[in-house]
Enzyme design. Structure first.
Site, short mmCIF file in Angstrom:
data_model
loop_
_atom_site.label_atom_id
_atom_site.label_comp_id
_atom_site.label_asym_id
_atom_site.label_seq_id
_atom_site.Cartn_x
_atom_site.Cartn_y
_atom_site.Cartn_z
N ASP A 19 0.87 -1.18 0.00
CA ASP A 19 0.00 0.00 0.00
C ASP A 19 0.90 1.23 0.00
O ASP A 19 2.09 1.14 0.31
CB ASP A 19 -0.91 -0.01 1.24
CG ASP A 19 -1.83 1.21 1.28
OD1 ASP A 19 -2.35 1.61 0.22
OD2 ASP A 19 -2.01 1.79 2.36
N CYS B 277 -4.25 -1.10 -2.28
CA CYS B 277 -4.40 0.35 -2.36
C CYS B 277 -5.38 0.62 -3.50
O CYS B 277 -5.10 0.27 -4.65
CB CYS B 277 -3.04 0.98 -2.64
SG CYS B 277 -3.08 2.76 -2.90
N ASN B 278 -6.50 1.23 -3.17
CA ASN B 278 -7.50 1.54 -4.21
C ASN B 278 -6.93 2.49 -5.24
O ASN B 278 -7.20 2.38 -6.44
CB ASN B 278 -8.73 2.19 -3.58
CG ASN B 278 -9.54 1.21 -2.75
OD1 ASN B 278 -10.51 0.64 -3.23
ND2 ASN B 278 -9.14 1.00 -1.50
N CYS C 212 -10.98 3.34 0.42
CA CYS C 212 -9.54 3.50 0.59
C CYS C 212 -9.16 2.59 1.75
O CYS C 212 -9.89 2.54 2.76
CB CYS C 212 -9.24 4.96 0.94
SG CYS C 212 -7.56 5.26 1.55
N THR C 213 -8.08 1.85 1.60
CA THR C 213 -7.77 0.84 2.62
C THR C 213 -7.34 1.45 3.95
O THR C 213 -7.27 0.74 4.96
CB THR C 213 -6.69 -0.15 2.10
OG1 THR C 213 -5.56 0.60 1.63
CG2 THR C 213 -7.24 -1.01 0.98
N HIS C 214 -7.05 2.74 3.97
CA HIS C 214 -6.77 3.39 5.26
C HIS C 214 -8.06 3.57 6.08
O HIS C 214 -8.00 3.66 7.31
CB HIS C 214 -6.16 4.79 5.04
CG HIS C 214 -4.71 4.79 4.69
ND1 HIS C 214 -4.24 4.37 3.47
CD2 HIS C 214 -3.61 5.21 5.39
CE1 HIS C 214 -2.92 4.51 3.43
NE2 HIS C 214 -2.51 5.02 4.58
N1 DGL Z 1 -4.70 3.16 1.05
C1 DGL Z 1 -4.69 3.93 -0.16
C2 DGL Z 1 -5.97 3.66 -0.96
O1 DGL Z 1 -6.61 2.65 -0.74
C3 DGL Z 1 -4.42 5.38 0.16
C4 DGL Z 1 -4.01 6.18 -1.02
C5 DGL Z 1 -3.17 7.37 -0.71
O2 DGL Z 1 -2.04 7.19 -0.26
O3 DGL Z 1 -3.64 8.50 -0.94
O4 DGL Z 1 -6.33 4.39 -1.84
#
Ligand code: DGL
Length: 290
Positions: free
Chosen positions: A16, A79-80, A189-191
């Site tokens: 990610d 990561c999406n 978003c995975t966060h």
């Molecule tokens: N976890 C990432 C996602 O799923 C975050 C993307 C980012 O760093 O902006 O999109």
């Protein structure tokens, strides 16, 4: 393909832009406990949502290649943003089995009773052709309220999942969805699954939160089975643990926050390796800074 047992024992590479992929790692460990994992957080260059398309593609490819060089048998782009922007390129360049992630529009369309659903994701994800196609394919009769989650990835990256300022930021994103009648919120978003408590403190039980991490773990299982790559469960006495071999955690930053979040949210006491994964764009950045 007839993989040998030792190749089945090779790790799965999960990556990610930062710490968010830990929400996917958590689901993969729970669902596939026999699998070894190498996790890369590209925290030095997060958030990707603030980067241009070429930068995201450059980093995604470099990290996937690095994971292959570490011996990974399959990859999860957790990561999406990287999936939306770059997974087609990675599929073209690497022949390894690959699983990407995408906002849960399809489950939202089957869950929502009010036929109004909110989507929180990065701006890059929301403006991608892949996301637009997903909405057209699965949500023709659903009103989809798209909201870029500016500032949310940064908050999780500093391990802030509950401060009053964060809750206020979230309220500004989620309250208009509630006001418009949304009963479903896609965490695109995975966060964001790490913000579920903060979101619940605003929406209570009036929204269903859609987090696709368990679906991703199931998809990974299907892909491993298709390629005959599933690790065999540990046999008693071979020195491994029932809950799987501890993951190997790597960060392109100092790793302190990765360690903290893994401990706080996943209960894993992770030793984090600081790794350098140079790529064309980061070499340019460093040359400009010198
Ligand atoms: N976890 C990432 C996602 O799923 C975050 C993307 C980012 O760093 O902006 O999109």
């Amino acid at each position: 393909m007839n993989p040998t047992a030792s190749y089945c024992d090779a790790p799965i590479g999960i990556f990610d832009s930062g710490l968010g992929g830990l929400s996917v790692l958590r689901a993969v460990r729970a669902h596939l406990p026999a699998e070894q994992i190498v996790y890369v957080a590209d925290s030095r260059y997060a958030p990707y949502g603030a980067r241009d398309d070429d930068f995201i593609a450059d980093r995604t490819l470099a990290i996937c290649e690095w994971l292959v060089a570490q011996g990974a048998k399959a990859l999860v782009v957790a990561c999406n943003t990287a999936t939306a922007q770059s997974i087609a390129l990675v599929r073209e360049r690497l022949s390894i089995p690959l699983v990407g992630v995408e906002p849960g529009i399809k489950p939202a369309a089957s869950i929502s009773k009010s036929r109004v659903a909110g989507v929180l994701a990065t701006q890059v994800t929301l403006r991608s052709a892949r996301f637009q196609a997903l909405v057209e394919r699965h949500a023709a009769d659903l009103r989809v309220l798209c909201q870029p989650g500016h500032g949310l990835v940064e908050a999780v990256e500093r391990c802030d999942v509950s401060s009053p300022a964060l809750v206020e930021l979230l309220r500004g994103y989620v309250q208009p969805m509630l006001d418009a009648g949304a009963d479903t919120l896609v965490l695109g978003c995975t966060h964001y699954p790490f913000l579920d408590m903060a979101i619940r403190s605003i929406v209570g039980e009036s929204m269903t939160l859609v987090d696709t991490s368990v679906a991703i773990a199931r998809q990974l299982e299907r892909v491993l089975d298709q390629h005959g790559l599933r690790a065999q469960p540990a046999t008693p006495g071979d020195g491994s643990t029932a809950s799987g071999t501890p993951a190997r955690f790597c960060s392109t930053s100092d790793g302190a926050h990765l360690r903290m979040l893994a401990a706080a949210l996943l209960g894993i006491d992770a030793r984090v390796e600081c790794v350098s994964i140079p790529s064309r764009r980061t070499r340019e950045l460093e040359a400009d800074a010198a």
